[in-house]
Design an enzyme around this catalytic site. Structure first.
Site, PDB file in Angstrom:
ATOM      1  N   LYS A  21       0.842  -1.216   0.000  1.00  0.00           N
ATOM      2  CA  LYS A  21       0.000   0.000   0.000  1.00  0.00           C
ATOM      3  C   LYS A  21       0.871   1.258   0.000  1.00  0.00           C
ATOM      4  O   LYS A  21       0.705   2.185   0.810  1.00  0.00           O
ATOM      5  CB  LYS A  21      -0.994   0.003   1.160  1.00  0.00           C
ATOM      6  CG  LYS A  21      -2.359  -0.509   0.700  1.00  0.00           C
ATOM      7  CD  LYS A  21      -3.476  -0.317   1.670  1.00  0.00           C
ATOM      8  CE  LYS A  21      -4.537   0.647   1.189  1.00  0.00           C
ATOM      9  NZ  LYS A  21      -5.128   0.375  -0.141  1.00  0.00           N
TER      10      LYS A  21
HETATM   11  N1  PMP Z   1      -5.808  -4.537  -3.777  1.00  0.00           N
HETATM   12  C1  PMP Z   1      -5.387  -3.265  -3.764  1.00  0.00           C
HETATM   13  C2  PMP Z   1      -4.331  -2.826  -4.733  1.00  0.00           C
HETATM   14  C3  PMP Z   1      -5.958  -2.347  -2.864  1.00  0.00           C
HETATM   15  O1  PMP Z   1      -5.559  -1.066  -2.852  1.00  0.00           O
HETATM   16  C4  PMP Z   1      -6.976  -2.786  -1.977  1.00  0.00           C
HETATM   17  C5  PMP Z   1      -7.625  -1.815  -1.034  1.00  0.00           C
HETATM   18  N2  PMP Z   1      -6.910  -1.683   0.155  1.00  0.00           N
HETATM   19  C6  PMP Z   1      -7.351  -4.131  -2.003  1.00  0.00           C
HETATM   20  C7  PMP Z   1      -6.747  -4.979  -2.925  1.00  0.00           C
HETATM   21  C8  PMP Z   1      -8.360  -4.683  -1.028  1.00  0.00           C
HETATM   22  O2  PMP Z   1      -7.777  -4.724   0.245  1.00  0.00           O
HETATM   23  P1  PMP Z   1      -8.652  -4.561   1.576  1.00  0.00           P
HETATM   24  O3  PMP Z   1      -9.685  -5.604   1.509  1.00  0.00           O
HETATM   25  O4  PMP Z   1      -7.686  -4.776   2.673  1.00  0.00           O
HETATM   26  O5  PMP Z   1      -9.223  -3.197   1.536  1.00  0.00           O
END
Ligand code: PMP
Length: 314
Positions: A155
């Protein structure tokens, strides 16, 4: 909200007072790490509940290591800051919490400087994707960034250029969302959401070495499918062609929630309607995030009445 209260460098303050110099390192070089956490409003109870907030801050605590950043507080205390921001701003609707840890040096130079800052902002947020109609997805011409270029599990702010290119391309081509392949040509994920397929009644999702973000919603879906429906999930490399022969496909993420796909690259998925298992999981997920399933109440943090938190809360 004209001038919301934000958290910046250990203080609560009006957004208008949180100023950054134009040379701030992260603005130029993308040297930051962020998170996204949803809070769901329950009008009857007058409550906003943050979903799996501690897990998000725990992931952030891991991810800041990539850039030699350091969180100012423990995950538990950061959950407390998020809840306090909701209270201070008096939200009465669904919210999205955005913490960011970033390099704040004002010097030009592409290294990882020592100076760092931390901020947290809460905004009102409704639906991110249409979770009802069934999405039209398109495989992107952009490849998902590689772990040894910019770690996608991190992230990392700069890495989201990759996501923005794919998401914009998809919209420009008339799709609702993009599907990234990784450099091997295997399916990775959406632009900011993980992807699941249903094949012969079984759930399949790319494993964590396919260049994906290790999504908390992904992990939630795997848990709910197993515990509540007795359906296990295969985590493995997924071929592009499996997208076209899958019975069901859906995207999931904090912002995206559970969003069924009904067309991929113009081809119909399954019978062209949101899939049955997808809809069951979508309903389960909605029940869980709104606190309607007592066995998962420990995943929720009530902001306005903290004492109401379920037993066993971490
Ligand atoms: N992939 C990416 C590239 C993301 O930015 C996110 C959002 N955080 C997700 C998947 C989904 O992750 P999460 O369920 O932890 O929000």
């Amino acid at each position: 909200m004209a001038d919301p209260i934000v958290y910046f460098n250990d203080k609560y303050m009006p957004d208008s007072e949180a100023r950054l110099p134009l040379l701030t390192h992260c603005l130029h070089y993308g040297t930051g790490v962020f998170e996204g956490i949803r809070g769901y409003y329950d009008a009857g109870a007058g409550e906003i509940m943050l979903f799996r907030a501690k897990e998000h801050f725990e992931r952030m605590a891991q991810n800041v290591k990539f850039l030699d950043l350091h969180l100012p507080l423990s995950p538990d205390d950061l959950v407390g800051v998020a809840a306090e921001l909701v209270r201070k701003n008096g939200f009465t609707g669904d919210v999205y919490v955005r913490p960011i840890s970033f390099k704040s040096s004002n010097k030009v130079g592409v290294v990882l400087p020592k100076e760092e800052s931390f901020a947290m902002v809460v905004v009102a947020l409704g639906r991110y994707l249409d979770t009802q109609k069934g999405l039209h997805l398109g495989v992107s011409s952009w490849r998902r960034l590689q772990d040894n270029a910019i770690p996608g599990r991190g992230k990392i702010c700069g890495g989201y250029v990759n996501s923005a290119l794919a998401a914009q391309e998809a919209r420009d081509r008339g799709f609702d969302e993009a599907i990234f392949l990784n450099e091997d040509g295997h399916v990775a994920e959406g632009s900011a959401m993980n992807l699941f397929l249903v094949r012969q009644g079984r759930l399949v999702t790319p494993d964590v070495s396919q260049g994906i973000l290790e999504g908390i919603t992904r992990e939630t879906i795997i848990t709910l499918a197993q515990d509540s429906l007795g359906i296990s999930t295969g985590t493995r490399a997924v071929d592009r062609s499996e997208l076209y022969v899958a019975d069901e496909v859906f995207l999931c993420g904090t912002a995206a929630e559970v969003a069924p796909a009904i067309r991929i690259d113009g081809r119909q998925v399954g019978n062209g309607q949101p899939g049955r298992l997808t809809l069951r999981l979508q309903k389960l997920y909605e029940d869980v995030v709104h606190g309607r399933m007592t066995q998962y109440r420990q995943w929720l943090v009530p902001c306005y009445h903290p004492a109401a938190r379920g037993a066993g809360a971490a």
